[in-house]
Scaffold this motif. Structure first.
Motif, PDB file in Angstrom:
ATOM      1  N   LEU B  44     -73.924  39.197  -9.602  1.00 34.88           N
ATOM      2  CA  LEU B  44     -74.714  38.171  -8.921  1.00 34.88           C
ATOM      3  C   LEU B  44     -74.014  36.828  -9.009  1.00 34.88           C
ATOM      4  N   GLN B  45     -74.237  36.011  -7.980  1.00 31.12           N
ATOM      5  CA  GLN B  45     -73.756  34.634  -8.027  1.00 31.12           C
ATOM      6  C   GLN B  45     -74.843  33.716  -7.491  1.00 31.12           C
ATOM      7  N   LEU B  46     -74.874  32.508  -8.033  1.00 25.65           N
ATOM      8  CA  LEU B  46     -75.895  31.552  -7.639  1.00 25.65           C
ATOM      9  C   LEU B  46     -75.679  31.121  -6.199  1.00 25.65           C
ATOM     10  N   LEU B  47     -76.753  31.167  -5.406  1.00 30.50           N
ATOM     11  CA  LEU B  47     -76.698  30.682  -4.035  1.00 30.50           C
ATOM     12  C   LEU B  47     -77.224  29.246  -3.960  1.00 30.50           C
ATOM     13  N   LEU B  48     -78.398  29.006  -4.546  1.00 32.72           N
ATOM     14  CA  LEU B  48     -78.964  27.662  -4.580  1.00 32.72           C
ATOM     15  C   LEU B  48     -80.057  27.612  -5.629  1.00 32.72           C
ATOM     16  N   LYS B  49     -80.481  26.383  -5.955  1.00 32.87           N
ATOM     17  CA  LYS B  49     -81.528  26.230  -6.946  1.00 32.87           C
ATOM     18  C   LYS B  49     -82.317  24.943  -6.696  1.00 32.87           C
ATOM     19  N   ALA B  50     -83.501  24.874  -7.321  1.00 35.09           N
ATOM     20  CA  ALA B  50     -84.308  23.650  -7.316  1.00 35.09           C
ATOM     21  C   ALA B  50     -85.015  23.563  -8.652  1.00 35.09           C
ATOM     22  N   THR B  51     -85.006  22.392  -9.251  1.00 33.04           N
ATOM     23  CA  THR B  51     -85.527  22.284 -10.608  1.00 33.04           C
ATOM     24  C   THR B  51     -86.828  21.500 -10.698  1.00 33.04           C
ATOM     25  N   LYS B  52     -87.308  20.912  -9.597  1.00 31.60           N
ATOM     26  CA  LYS B  52     -88.616  20.272  -9.647  1.00 31.60           C
ATOM     27  C   LYS B  52     -89.290  20.354  -8.291  1.00 31.60           C
ATOM     28  N   ALA B  53     -90.602  20.148  -8.317  1.00 34.76           N
ATOM     29  CA  ALA B  53     -91.405  20.309  -7.114  1.00 34.76           C
ATOM     30  C   ALA B  53     -90.900  19.419  -5.983  1.00 34.76           C
ATOM     31  N   ASP B  54     -90.909  19.989  -4.766  1.00 29.59           N
ATOM     32  CA  ASP B  54     -90.489  19.348  -3.516  1.00 29.59           C
ATOM     33  C   ASP B  54     -88.975  19.222  -3.375  1.00 29.59           C
ATOM     34  N   ASP B  55     -88.220  19.630  -4.389  1.00 25.76           N
ATOM     35  CA  ASP B  55     -86.761  19.657  -4.243  1.00 25.76           C
ATOM     36  C   ASP B  55     -86.377  20.712  -3.228  1.00 25.76           C
ATOM     37  N   LYS B  56     -85.301  20.443  -2.491  1.00 23.96           N
ATOM     38  CA  LYS B  56     -84.736  21.439  -1.588  1.00 23.96           C
ATOM     39  C   LYS B  56     -83.344  21.791  -2.084  1.00 23.96           C
ATOM     40  N   GLY B  57     -83.120  23.086  -2.306  1.00 24.12           N
ATOM     41  CA  GLY B  57     -81.779  23.562  -2.618  1.00 24.12           C
ATOM     42  C   GLY B  57     -81.113  24.031  -1.334  1.00 24.12           C
ATOM     43  N   SER B  58     -79.797  23.816  -1.227  1.00 22.90           N
ATOM     44  CA  SER B  58     -79.103  24.267  -0.028  1.00 22.90           C
ATOM     45  C   SER B  58     -77.656  24.606  -0.351  1.00 22.90           C
ATOM     46  N   TYR B  66     -88.884  24.001  -3.042  1.00 21.86           N
ATOM     47  CA  TYR B  66     -89.770  24.272  -4.165  1.00 21.86           C
ATOM     48  C   TYR B  66     -91.164  23.745  -3.805  1.00 21.86           C
ATOM     49  N   ARG B  67     -92.115  24.649  -3.573  1.00 24.30           N
ATOM     50  CA  ARG B  67     -93.478  24.275  -3.188  1.00 24.30           C
ATOM     51  C   ARG B  67     -94.422  24.611  -4.326  1.00 24.30           C
ATOM     52  N   LYS B  68     -94.811  23.576  -5.070  1.00 24.48           N
ATOM     53  CA  LYS B  68     -95.690  23.801  -6.221  1.00 24.48           C
ATOM     54  C   LYS B  68     -97.086  24.223  -5.772  1.00 24.48           C
ATOM     55  N   GLU B  69     -97.560  23.650  -4.656  1.00 24.66           N
ATOM     56  CA  GLU B  69     -98.940  23.915  -4.234  1.00 24.66           C
ATOM     57  C   GLU B  69     -99.155  25.355  -3.781  1.00 24.66           C
ATOM     58  N   THR B  70     -98.084  25.990  -3.260  1.00 22.80           N
ATOM     59  CA  THR B  70     -98.183  27.388  -2.835  1.00 22.80           C
ATOM     60  C   THR B  70     -97.393  28.315  -3.749  1.00 22.80           C
ATOM     61  N   THR B  71     -96.862  27.792  -4.823  1.00 18.67           N
ATOM     62  CA  THR B  71     -95.990  28.529  -5.777  1.00 18.67           C
ATOM     63  C   THR B  71     -94.993  29.406  -5.032  1.00 18.67           C
ATOM     64  N   SER B  72     -94.238  28.766  -4.147  1.00 14.71           N
ATOM     65  CA  SER B  72     -93.304  29.520  -3.317  1.00 14.71           C
ATOM     66  C   SER B  72     -91.923  28.871  -3.297  1.00 14.71           C
ATOM     67  N   PHE B  73     -90.939  29.689  -2.917  1.00 20.37           N
ATOM     68  CA  PHE B  73     -89.544  29.222  -2.828  1.00 20.37           C
ATOM     69  C   PHE B  73     -88.848  30.106  -1.794  1.00 20.37           C
ATOM     70  N   HIS B  74     -89.282  30.024  -0.559  1.00 26.36           N
ATOM     71  CA  HIS B  74     -88.801  30.903   0.501  1.00 26.36           C
ATOM     72  C   HIS B  74     -87.380  30.540   0.926  1.00 26.36           C
ATOM     73  N   LEU B  75     -86.559  31.555   1.129  1.00 26.66           N
ATOM     74  CA  LEU B  75     -85.165  31.358   1.544  1.00 26.66           C
ATOM     75  C   LEU B  75     -85.068  31.424   3.064  1.00 26.66           C
ATOM     76  N   GLU B  76     -84.339  30.469   3.665  1.00 27.58           N
ATOM     77  CA  GLU B  76     -84.177  30.421   5.118  1.00 27.58           C
ATOM     78  C   GLU B  76     -82.730  30.142   5.480  1.00 27.58           C
ATOM     79  N   LYS B  77     -82.356  30.696   6.656  1.00 28.40           N
ATOM     80  CA  LYS B  77     -81.082  30.347   7.262  1.00 28.40           C
ATOM     81  C   LYS B  77     -81.250  30.413   8.762  1.00 28.40           C
ATOM     82  N   GLY B  78     -80.738  29.425   9.446  1.00 30.51           N
ATOM     83  CA  GLY B  78     -80.974  29.309  10.876  1.00 30.51           C
ATOM     84  C   GLY B  78     -80.221  30.319  11.720  1.00 30.51           C
ATOM     85  N   SER B  79     -79.052  30.759  11.266  1.00 29.91           N
ATOM     86  CA  SER B  79     -78.215  31.641  12.087  1.00 29.91           C
ATOM     87  C   SER B  79     -77.376  32.493  11.147  1.00 29.91           C
TER      88      SER B  79
END
Lengths: 113, 115
Positions: B44-58, B66-79
Motif C-alpha cells: 500500500l501507498q498513501l494517496l491522500l490524507k486529512a487530519t482535521k474537519a473540513d480539510d481536503k486532501g488531494s 473530511y466531513r465531521k457532520e456526516t463522518t465521511s471521507f469520500h474519494l473522488e476523481k473527475g476523470s
C-alpha cells in the motif's frame, strides 16, 4: 533509502511448521506494525511496536509472536503454522503520531498446507 | 471501537468517467483520515490524507474532504485513467489509542478502468 523491506516474498509451509517473516526499515521510524490481508476483509493489525523493546497486540495476534530489539527490525514469528494463517502479510512503519504516513513493505505471500 | 466502512466493490468504469468511492467512519474524538492505494502485486501507498474537519486532501487528481457532520471521507476523481486501476483503502488513526499511529482499515474497493 530502501524504505521498508520484507523477506521472503513467497513461502509455503506445512501445518505445524514455524517460521519468521523479516521486516526492516531504514527511516528511523519509531512505529512498526504487521498486518495480514485477506480477501474482502481489508488489512487487520496483528502486532505493533512504538519503539525498541516495546510491543503490543493488535486485532488478530493469536498464533503470532514479535520482538523489537532494534529500531530497524521487527520480525514476525509463526509459532505453529495453520491453514487459517494463509494470507498476505505486510509490514509498515512510520513516525509516531496519528497524522503521519505509514510506509508499507511489498508483502509476503504465505501459504500453509 | 473504531471502524471504517467502504462502498462495496468491485467498481468498473470507462476511461474519463467520474469516480466516487464512499467511506464512512466511527471513531471517538477527531481521527485522522487516509486513503491508501494498492496497485497489483505491490504494497500500500498513501494517496491522500486529512487530519482535521473540513480539510481536503488531494493528490494525482484525487480528492477527499473530511466531513465531521456526516463522518465521511469520500474519494473522488473527475476523470479516471486506466492506470488508476487498483484497490483503494479508506483508513483512520484515532486519538486516545495507546498508539496514535494505529491504522484501522476499511475492506477495500477494487477499481477497474477500461479503455
Amino acid at each position: 533509502n530502501a524504505g521498508v523491506t520484507q523477506t521472503p516474498k513467497f513461502q509455503v509451509l506445512k501445518t505445524g511448521q514455524s517460521m519468521t517473516l523479516q521486516c526492516a526499515q531504514d527511516m528511523n521510524h519509531e512505529y512498526m506494525s504487521w498486518y495480514r490481508q485477506d480477501p474482502g476483509m481489508g488489512l487487520r493489525l496483528i502486532h505493533y511496536s512504538v519503539g525498541a523493546g516495546i510491543t503490543d497486540q493488535g486485532e488478530v495476534p493469536n498464533g503470532y509472536n514479535v520482538s523489537r530489539s532494534t529500531t530497524e527490525d521487527f520480525p514476525l514469528r509463526l509459532l505453529s503454522a495453520a491453514p487459517s494463517q494463509t494470507s498476505v502479510y505486510f509490514c509498515a512503519s512510520s513516525y509516531l503520531g496519528g497524522g503521519n504516513e505509514q510506509f508499507f513493505g511489498p508483502g509476503t505471500r504465505l501459504t500453509v498446507l | 471501537g473504531n471502524s471504517v466502512t467502504q462502498m462495496e466493490g468491485p467498481v468498473t468504469l470507462s476511461e474519463e468517467a467520474f469516480l466516487t468511492i464512499n467511506c464512512t467512519y466511527t471513531a471517538t474524538g477527531y481521527p485522522s483520515l487516509f486513503w491508501y492505494v494498492q496497485y497489483p502485486g505491490e504494497g500500500l501507498q498513501l494517496l491522500l490524507k486529512a487530519t482535521k474537519a473540513d480539510d481536503k486532501g488531494s493528490n494525482k487528481g484525487f480528492e477527499a474532504t473530511y466531513r465531521k457532520e456526516t463522518t465521511s471521507f469520500h474519494l473522488e476523481k473527475g476523470s479516471v485513467q486506466v492506470s488508476d486501476s487498483a484497490v483503494y483503502f479508506c483508513a483512520l488513526t484515532a486519538p486516545g489509542e495507546t498508539s496514535g499511529s494505529r491504522l484501522t482499515f476499511g475492506e477495500g474497493t477494487q477499481l477497474t478502468v477500461n479503455p
